[in-house]
Design a protein around this motif. Structure first.
Motif, PDB file in Angstrom:
ATOM      1  N   PRO A  62       0.818  -1.214   0.000  1.00  0.00           N
ATOM      2  CA  PRO A  62       0.000   0.000   0.000  1.00  0.00           C
ATOM      3  C   PRO A  62       0.858   1.272   0.000  1.00  0.00           C
ATOM      4  O   PRO A  62       1.910   1.317   0.651  1.00  0.00           O
ATOM      5  CB  PRO A  62      -0.797  -0.126   1.306  1.00  0.00           C
ATOM      6  N   SER A  63       0.437   2.266  -0.741  1.00  0.00           N
ATOM      7  CA  SER A  63       1.120   3.564  -0.821  1.00  0.00           C
ATOM      8  C   SER A  63       2.583   3.445  -1.243  1.00  0.00           C
ATOM      9  O   SER A  63       3.425   4.249  -0.840  1.00  0.00           O
ATOM     10  CB  SER A  63       1.016   4.310   0.518  1.00  0.00           C
ATOM     11  N   ASN A  93      -4.013  -7.420  -0.616  1.00  0.00           N
ATOM     12  CA  ASN A  93      -3.680  -6.383   0.357  1.00  0.00           C
ATOM     13  C   ASN A  93      -3.277  -5.056  -0.303  1.00  0.00           C
ATOM     14  O   ASN A  93      -2.419  -4.326   0.197  1.00  0.00           O
ATOM     15  CB  ASN A  93      -2.555  -6.887   1.266  1.00  0.00           C
ATOM     16  N   SER A  94      -3.943  -4.755  -1.435  1.00  0.00           N
ATOM     17  CA  SER A  94      -3.753  -3.477  -2.148  1.00  0.00           C
ATOM     18  C   SER A  94      -2.312  -3.234  -2.582  1.00  0.00           C
ATOM     19  O   SER A  94      -1.834  -2.096  -2.584  1.00  0.00           O
ATOM     20  CB  SER A  94      -4.238  -2.301  -1.273  1.00  0.00           C
ATOM     21  N   GLY A  95      -1.620  -4.317  -2.932  1.00  0.00           N
ATOM     22  CA  GLY A  95      -0.269  -4.182  -3.460  1.00  0.00           C
ATOM     23  C   GLY A  95      -0.225  -4.708  -4.873  1.00  0.00           C
ATOM     24  O   GLY A  95      -1.238  -5.136  -5.427  1.00  0.00           O
ATOM     25  N   ASP A 152      -5.937   2.174   7.396  1.00  0.00           N
ATOM     26  CA  ASP A 152      -6.286   1.128   6.432  1.00  0.00           C
ATOM     27  C   ASP A 152      -5.042   0.613   5.725  1.00  0.00           C
ATOM     28  O   ASP A 152      -4.870  -0.598   5.548  1.00  0.00           O
ATOM     29  CB  ASP A 152      -7.285   1.674   5.411  1.00  0.00           C
ATOM     30  N   ASP A 153      -4.145   1.527   5.340  1.00  0.00           N
ATOM     31  CA  ASP A 153      -2.897   1.118   4.688  1.00  0.00           C
ATOM     32  C   ASP A 153      -2.025   0.296   5.636  1.00  0.00           C
ATOM     33  O   ASP A 153      -1.419  -0.701   5.234  1.00  0.00           O
ATOM     34  CB  ASP A 153      -2.115   2.351   4.215  1.00  0.00           C
ATOM     35  N   LYS A 178      -3.447  -3.164   5.922  1.00  0.00           N
ATOM     36  CA  LYS A 178      -3.197  -3.953   4.711  1.00  0.00           C
ATOM     37  C   LYS A 178      -1.730  -4.344   4.592  1.00  0.00           C
ATOM     38  O   LYS A 178      -1.406  -5.447   4.153  1.00  0.00           O
ATOM     39  CB  LYS A 178      -3.645  -3.166   3.472  1.00  0.00           C
TER      40      LYS A 178
END
Length: 242
Positions: free
Chosen positions: A92-93, A120-122, A214-215, A218
């Motif tokens: 994330p980010s 996991n948003s990656g 959230d980040d 995750k």
């Protein structure tokens, strides 16, 4: 990157691994087996095995367990061909992540790693996309206590070939080249000093601090899912967990 953040990251990782010590021992046992197959069962003649044994000891793996793993290695791996595979990507980010694997089934491993990132948003990247942000180093972390003399430890480290010695608020960090790691670690052990972590690792040049809850959730989920995978030996990242 501040040394304090480094130690906080190490402690966070160790606490997480301590909760699943059996799995950690199994993974180190696989590393021992591969090292024995590649270079023989004598740590004094096999530098890769020597480094893995140092990692095992820092993880409190009992000496008899280490010895049994070495003795069983050649027989166990007779019909198994493990392959080293490294994946690189982003959490994330944009947190940089390197995943070091040992597997006998590349398709299974690739699918599992890809799933962990996407869940996991990656996302997985190409080879080399984040590794340039890390330096391969020998790293020895020692918790700061009253019975350790800082000057004496620094002299032991530097005299045995360490590149750098950092005295933090609650830790000491010794950095070496990969080639000098075994010699420096042996000198520290001979001085009767116990390390929290001792291994060849990928040290991030800078860290990324996440501000979104959230980040953070995750990113923790990504690390946990990767470390739970039996094929994953190491997860390196530049997430500031402090």
């Amino acid at each position: 990157m501040s040394g304090h953040s480094k130690f906080a990251n190490i402690k966070h990782r160790k606490e997480r691994q301590d909760a699943k010590k059996g799995k950690v021992f199994t993974k180190i046992g696989r590393e021992i087996a591969v090292a024995v197959k590649e270079g023989g069962s004598d740590p004094s003649l096999n530098s890769k095995l020597r480094d893995v044994v140092a990692k095992a000891k820092a993880n409190n793996m009992p000496n008899d367990t280490i010895s049994r793993s070495i003795k069983k290695a050649s027989g166990e791996l007779g019909n198994i061909n493990y392959e080293h595979i490294t994946y690189e990507g982003y959490g994330p980010s944009g947190v940089a992540v390197i995943v070091d694997c040992l597997t006998e089934n590349k398709n299974r491993t690739a699918a599992n790693i890809r799933h962990a990132f996407s869940k996991n948003s990656g996302n997985l990247g190409t080879t080399g996309c984040v590794s340039f942000m890390f330096d391969k180093k020998g790293q020895i972390i020692i918790e700061r206590t009253e019975d350790i003399d800082e000057d004496e430890l620094m002299m032991v480290a530097l005299d045995s070939g360490a590149e750098d010695f950092v005295a933090g608020i609650d830790f000491y960090e010794i950095i070496t080249t990969p080639e000098d790691f075994s010699t420096v670690n042996a000198a520290v052990e001979e001085a009767g000093i116990k390390s929290v972590s001792a291994e060849i690792t990928m040290v991030p040049q800078t860290t990324t601090k996440l501000t979104s809850e959230d980040d953070i959730k995750k990113m923790d989920g990504l690390i946990d899912q990767l470390e739970e995978d039996d094929d994953v030996q190491n997860v390196w990242h530049n997430f500031d967990e402090n």
